[in-house]
Design a protein around this motif. Structure first.
Motif, PDB file in Angstrom:
ATOM      1  N   PRO A  54    -110.419  47.186  28.379  1.00  0.00           N
ATOM      2  CA  PRO A  54    -109.342  46.603  29.197  1.00  0.00           C
ATOM      3  C   PRO A  54    -107.978  46.888  28.572  1.00  0.00           C
ATOM      4  O   PRO A  54    -107.815  46.789  27.354  1.00  0.00           O
ATOM      5  CB  PRO A  54    -109.656  45.101  29.165  1.00  0.00           C
ATOM      6  CG  PRO A  54    -111.088  45.006  28.763  1.00  0.00           C
ATOM      7  CD  PRO A  54    -111.351  46.172  27.877  1.00  0.00           C
ATOM      8  N   TYR A  55    -107.014  47.221  29.420  1.00  0.00           N
ATOM      9  CA  TYR A  55    -105.665  47.510  28.933  1.00  0.00           C
ATOM     10  C   TYR A  55    -104.840  46.226  28.965  1.00  0.00           C
ATOM     11  O   TYR A  55    -104.631  45.642  30.025  1.00  0.00           O
ATOM     12  CB  TYR A  55    -105.014  48.587  29.796  1.00  0.00           C
ATOM     13  CG  TYR A  55    -103.587  48.905  29.408  1.00  0.00           C
ATOM     14  CD1 TYR A  55    -103.288  49.354  28.127  1.00  0.00           C
ATOM     15  CD2 TYR A  55    -102.553  48.754  30.324  1.00  0.00           C
ATOM     16  CE1 TYR A  55    -101.986  49.643  27.771  1.00  0.00           C
ATOM     17  CE2 TYR A  55    -101.242  49.050  29.969  1.00  0.00           C
ATOM     18  CZ  TYR A  55    -100.964  49.494  28.691  1.00  0.00           C
ATOM     19  OH  TYR A  55     -99.668  49.779  28.332  1.00  0.00           O
ATOM     20  N   PRO A  56    -104.342  45.772  27.806  1.00  0.00           N
ATOM     21  CA  PRO A  56    -103.637  44.483  27.753  1.00  0.00           C
ATOM     22  C   PRO A  56    -102.164  44.562  28.104  1.00  0.00           C
ATOM     23  O   PRO A  56    -101.476  43.545  28.122  1.00  0.00           O
ATOM     24  CB  PRO A  56    -103.802  44.076  26.281  1.00  0.00           C
ATOM     25  CG  PRO A  56    -103.820  45.388  25.556  1.00  0.00           C
ATOM     26  CD  PRO A  56    -104.500  46.371  26.478  1.00  0.00           C
ATOM     27  N   GLY A  57    -101.649  45.746  28.372  1.00  0.00           N
ATOM     28  CA  GLY A  57    -100.221  45.910  28.632  1.00  0.00           C
ATOM     29  C   GLY A  57     -99.534  46.592  27.470  1.00  0.00           C
ATOM     30  O   GLY A  57    -100.137  46.885  26.432  1.00  0.00           O
ATOM     31  N   LEU A  58     -98.244  46.856  27.647  1.00  0.00           N
ATOM     32  CA  LEU A  58     -97.474  47.603  26.660  1.00  0.00           C
ATOM     33  C   LEU A  58     -97.454  46.883  25.317  1.00  0.00           C
ATOM     34  O   LEU A  58     -97.091  45.711  25.234  1.00  0.00           O
ATOM     35  CB  LEU A  58     -96.043  47.793  27.166  1.00  0.00           C
ATOM     36  CG  LEU A  58     -95.234  48.927  26.542  1.00  0.00           C
ATOM     37  CD1 LEU A  58     -95.863  50.275  26.861  1.00  0.00           C
ATOM     38  CD2 LEU A  58     -93.797  48.879  27.063  1.00  0.00           C
TER      39      LEU A  58
END
Length: 390
Positions: free
Chosen positions: A166-170
């Motif tokens: 999962p990509y948590p954001g920048l």
């Protein structure tokens, strides 16, 4: 969701992904995602081929992986230019080199087919692609035999993986990489780059410095960067270096590769004071040994900047088109100098569309950088430290 700034690349990934998902649908319907159990992993392949600075920011992954999968043998696939960083690494058992044609202009299709024809005979229990790039996933991960294939899906190619992180954001790229380890159940331990220089390398660096008639404490600077838009103007570098010489009264060594020599010579010709050039005179590991001895390092966003962070050398870093949130020196002994240009968050760092080209770098003044150096050496610098020029 794709994390791709360049619109043409975004569209091409979207098209390739939709086609790929359709073609692979029979396989993905049969695929069952299972937990990555430590007892089933005896061999790990970690892929990070581009670029040297990014490879450095991947190194903290190795210790958590070794501790989570203690019986595993870890192989790192990286580009030849970055391979020296993994010599004697505490947690890498093997280093394999390959320069992909999609990242390096000097590489070609024939080299890729020769490499993959041999390398795909090997079997790894766990393959990790650290960048999250559809080209790496499609051309390096997909051909390999592996029970587990893990990466992000934000660059495309998720349908080719067994596990999508999962990509948590920048966030900073070191944390971006460590999130892959956390996804795999790795323990959160104090950061360890695993980068070690031998006593011989440290001795040779000191001898090199002494041959330059430099003794005691000294400063280092690197005026280059892989991308031209990230480089500070030469006249600003010359002015800053004179200010550093005057303020600290210490010798100044200028670092760089052979391709930095002409730039450094022009800068030195503009200076009132005297600096010593090491451009083209050190290998990557020799540069690391010199940086480890330095009292202060001043640079653009570049591979040497990340090397200095890994060595805990006090570093002042100048940021323009790149986002310091993602790629600042990951060290408490650093200060970032930058100006708030909103266009940076949509910049692909290859071309500038402002009326004043490279305005974000030109807005930084030598005086602001000097103040940052003074702040850092006074002990007030922090990893998130940032100073503007206004």
């Amino acid at each position: 969701m794709y994390k791709i700034v360049n619109r043409k690349k975004w569209l091409s990934v979207l098209l390739a992904d939709n086609l790929g998902r359709l073609l692979s649908l029979p396989w993905t319907l049969r695929r069952r995602s299972e937990a990555v159990a430590p007892e089933t992993v005896r061999s790990i392949l970690l892929i990070r081929t581009a670029y040297i600075g990014d490879v450095i920011m991947t190194l903290p992954m190795l210790r958590p992986l070794k501790e989570r999968f203690p019986k595993s043998r870890i192989t790192v696939l990286t580009a030849p230019g970055a391979a020296p960083l993994l010599q004697g690494h505490l947690y890498a058992d093997e280093v394999v080199t390959f320069a992909p044609f999609w990242f390096y202009r000097a590489a070609n299709f024939a080299e890729y087919f020769r490499f993959i024809r041999v390398f795909r005979r090997r079997q790894f229990d766990l393959v990790i692609e650290a960048r999250g790039d559809i080209r790496d996933i499609l051309l390096l991960v997909a051909p390999l035999r592996s029970r587990y294939k893990v990466s992000y899906g934000i660059g495309g190619g998720a349908y080719l993986l067994t596990h999508v992180v999962p990509y948590p954001g920048l966030r900073h790229k070191v944390e971006y990489h460590l999130d892959i380890c956390r996804f795999l159940g790795c323990p959160d331990k104090p950061l360890d780059w695993g980068l070690r220089l031998t006593e011989d390398e440290q001795t040779q660096a000191r001898q090199l410095i002494e041959r330059l008639s430099v003794s005691g404490a000294f400063l280092c600077a690197h005026p280059g960067s892989r991308l031209p838009l990230k480089t500070w103007p030469e006249e600003r570098c010359a002015a800053l270096y004179d200010l550093l010489l005057e303020r600290f009264g210490l010798p100044l060594l200028l670092l760089g590769g052979a391709d930095d020599q002409a730039r450094i010579e022009r800068i030195m010709a503009m200076m009132q004071g005297k600096a010593v050039s090491l451009a083209g005179r050190t290998s990557l590991r020799e540069m690391a040994a010199v940086l480890q001895e330095a009292s202060l390092f001043v640079c653009n966003d570049s591979a040497p900047m990340h090397l200095a962070a890994a060595l805990n050398t006090p570093t002042v870093a100048l940021f323009g088109p790149s986002k310091s949130l993602e790629t600042r020196p990951f060290s408490a002994r650093s200060v970032v100098v930058e100006e708030n240009f909103p266009c940076r968050f949509a910049c692909d760092e290859s071309s500038c569309h402002r009326a004043v080209k490279q305005d974000c770098m030109k807005a930084i003044t030598p005086e602001a950088v000097l103040r940052a150096a003074e702040t850092l050496l006074s002990g007030a610098g922090r990893q998130s430290g940032c100073t503007g020029t206004n």
